[in-house]
Design a protein around this motif. Structure first.
Motif, short mmCIF file in Angstrom:
data_model
loop_
_atom_site.label_atom_id
_atom_site.label_comp_id
_atom_site.label_asym_id
_atom_site.label_seq_id
_atom_site.Cartn_x
_atom_site.Cartn_y
_atom_site.Cartn_z
N GLN A 120 0.77 -1.05 0.35
CA GLN A 120 0.18 -0.08 -0.48
C GLN A 120 0.66 0.92 -0.18
N GLY A 121 1.18 2.00 -0.82
CA GLY A 121 2.07 2.33 -1.36
C GLY A 121 3.86 2.41 -0.90
N ALA A 122 4.05 2.96 -0.04
CA ALA A 122 5.19 2.61 0.55
C ALA A 122 5.67 1.94 1.35
N VAL A 123 4.84 1.51 1.99
CA VAL A 123 4.16 0.66 3.16
C VAL A 123 3.51 -0.76 2.60
N LEU A 124 3.96 -1.73 3.73
CA LEU A 124 3.68 -3.19 3.45
C LEU A 124 2.80 -3.54 4.80
N VAL A 125 1.75 -3.65 5.04
CA VAL A 125 0.80 -3.95 4.99
C VAL A 125 0.47 -4.90 6.01
N LYS A 126 0.33 -5.34 6.89
CA LYS A 126 0.07 -7.04 7.68
C LYS A 126 -1.42 -7.26 8.29
N ALA A 127 -1.93 -8.08 7.71
CA ALA A 127 -3.28 -8.79 7.98
C ALA A 127 -3.20 -9.25 9.43
N SER A 128 -3.07 -8.87 10.44
CA SER A 128 -2.86 -8.87 11.56
C SER A 128 -3.29 -8.10 12.66
N ASP A 129 -3.73 -8.94 13.82
CA ASP A 129 -3.30 -7.71 15.18
C ASP A 129 -2.91 -7.15 15.53
N VAL A 130 -1.64 -7.96 15.78
CA VAL A 130 -0.47 -7.92 16.92
C VAL A 130 0.74 -7.78 15.15
N HIS A 131 0.92 -8.01 14.39
CA HIS A 131 1.83 -7.00 13.89
C HIS A 131 2.21 -6.29 13.11
N LYS A 132 3.15 -5.34 12.94
CA LYS A 132 2.89 -3.86 12.90
C LYS A 132 3.61 -3.95 10.89
N ASP A 133 2.44 -2.26 10.63
CA ASP A 133 2.56 -2.40 8.98
C ASP A 133 4.39 -2.34 8.72
N ILE A 134 5.07 -2.39 7.74
CA ILE A 134 6.02 -2.34 8.02
C ILE A 134 6.72 -0.80 6.80
N PRO A 135 7.70 0.62 7.03
CA PRO A 135 7.32 1.01 5.67
C PRO A 135 8.33 0.17 4.81
N MET A 136 8.36 0.64 3.68
CA MET A 136 9.78 0.27 2.76
C MET A 136 10.87 1.05 2.34
N THR A 137 11.54 0.40 2.67
CA THR A 137 13.27 1.39 3.05
C THR A 137 14.12 1.49 1.87
N GLU A 138 14.70 2.09 1.37
CA GLU A 138 15.66 2.03 0.62
C GLU A 138 15.94 0.32 -0.34
N ASP A 139 16.63 -0.38 0.75
CA ASP A 139 16.61 -1.85 0.07
C ASP A 139 15.86 -2.80 0.29
N CYS A 140 14.71 -2.92 0.38
CA CYS A 140 12.88 -3.06 0.28
C CYS A 140 13.50 -3.90 -1.41
N LYS A 141 13.38 -5.06 -1.59
CA LYS A 141 12.79 -5.23 -3.02
C LYS A 141 12.22 -6.42 -3.03
N LEU A 142 11.07 -6.18 -3.84
CA LEU A 142 9.90 -7.13 -4.71
C LEU A 142 10.35 -8.56 -4.97
N LEU A 143 10.45 -9.67 -4.29
CA LEU A 143 10.78 -10.34 -5.42
C LEU A 143 9.51 -10.45 -5.92
N GLY A 144 7.67 -10.79 -5.78
CA GLY A 144 7.10 -11.00 -6.55
C GLY A 144 5.55 -10.93 -5.90
N VAL A 145 4.41 -11.08 -6.21
CA VAL A 145 3.36 -11.21 -7.04
C VAL A 145 2.43 -12.11 -5.87
N VAL A 146 1.54 -12.21 -5.58
CA VAL A 146 1.13 -13.72 -5.47
C VAL A 146 -0.13 -13.70 -5.98
N LYS A 147 -0.70 -14.93 -6.23
CA LYS A 147 -1.27 -14.79 -7.99
C LYS A 147 -2.54 -16.34 -7.13
N ALA A 148 -1.55 -17.23 -6.34
CA ALA A 148 -2.59 -18.16 -5.82
C ALA A 148 -2.10 -18.87 -4.21
N ILE A 149 -3.55 -18.71 -3.69
CA ILE A 149 -3.02 -19.41 -1.95
C ILE A 149 -3.49 -20.81 -2.01
#
Length: 92
Positions: A58-87
């Motif tokens: 979500q923008g420059a943030v990695l948003v967690k879907a949990s009540d106990v885990h915090k969202d993670i701001p994306m830093t310059e060293d963040c590397k997207l490896l891929g997009v989830v297509k199936a679970i």
């Protein structure tokens, strides 16, 4: 079913519960399309600060879907490896 064109897809086995509210439970297997970019709202696999995580971009943030885990701001060293297509959830 969506076809995965381009780079070969890969699979990830989920260990933690940071995406549990999106139905991604421990033991789930994710099919991921390799990509260094993602749209807002996509669930992604990203490497940052020496670790790998699954989150919703979500923008420059990695948003967690949990009540106990915090969202993670994306830093310059963040590397997207891929997009989830199936679970695939484990049988209970």
């Amino acid at each position: 079913m969506q076809k995965l064109y381009g780079a070969k897809p890969f699979a990830v086995r989920i260990v933690g519960s940071s995406m549990i509210n999106d139905g991604i439970v421990p033991g789930s297997t994710l099919v991921v399309r390799r990509s260094s970019s993602a749209k807002d709202g996509d669930i992604v696999i990203a490497a940052q600060d020496g670790g790998v995580t699954c989150a919703r971009k979500q923008g420059a943030v990695l948003v967690k879907a949990s009540d106990v885990h915090k969202d993670i701001p994306m830093t310059e060293d963040c590397k997207l490896l891929g997009v989830v297509k199936a679970i695939f959830r484990p049988k209970t």
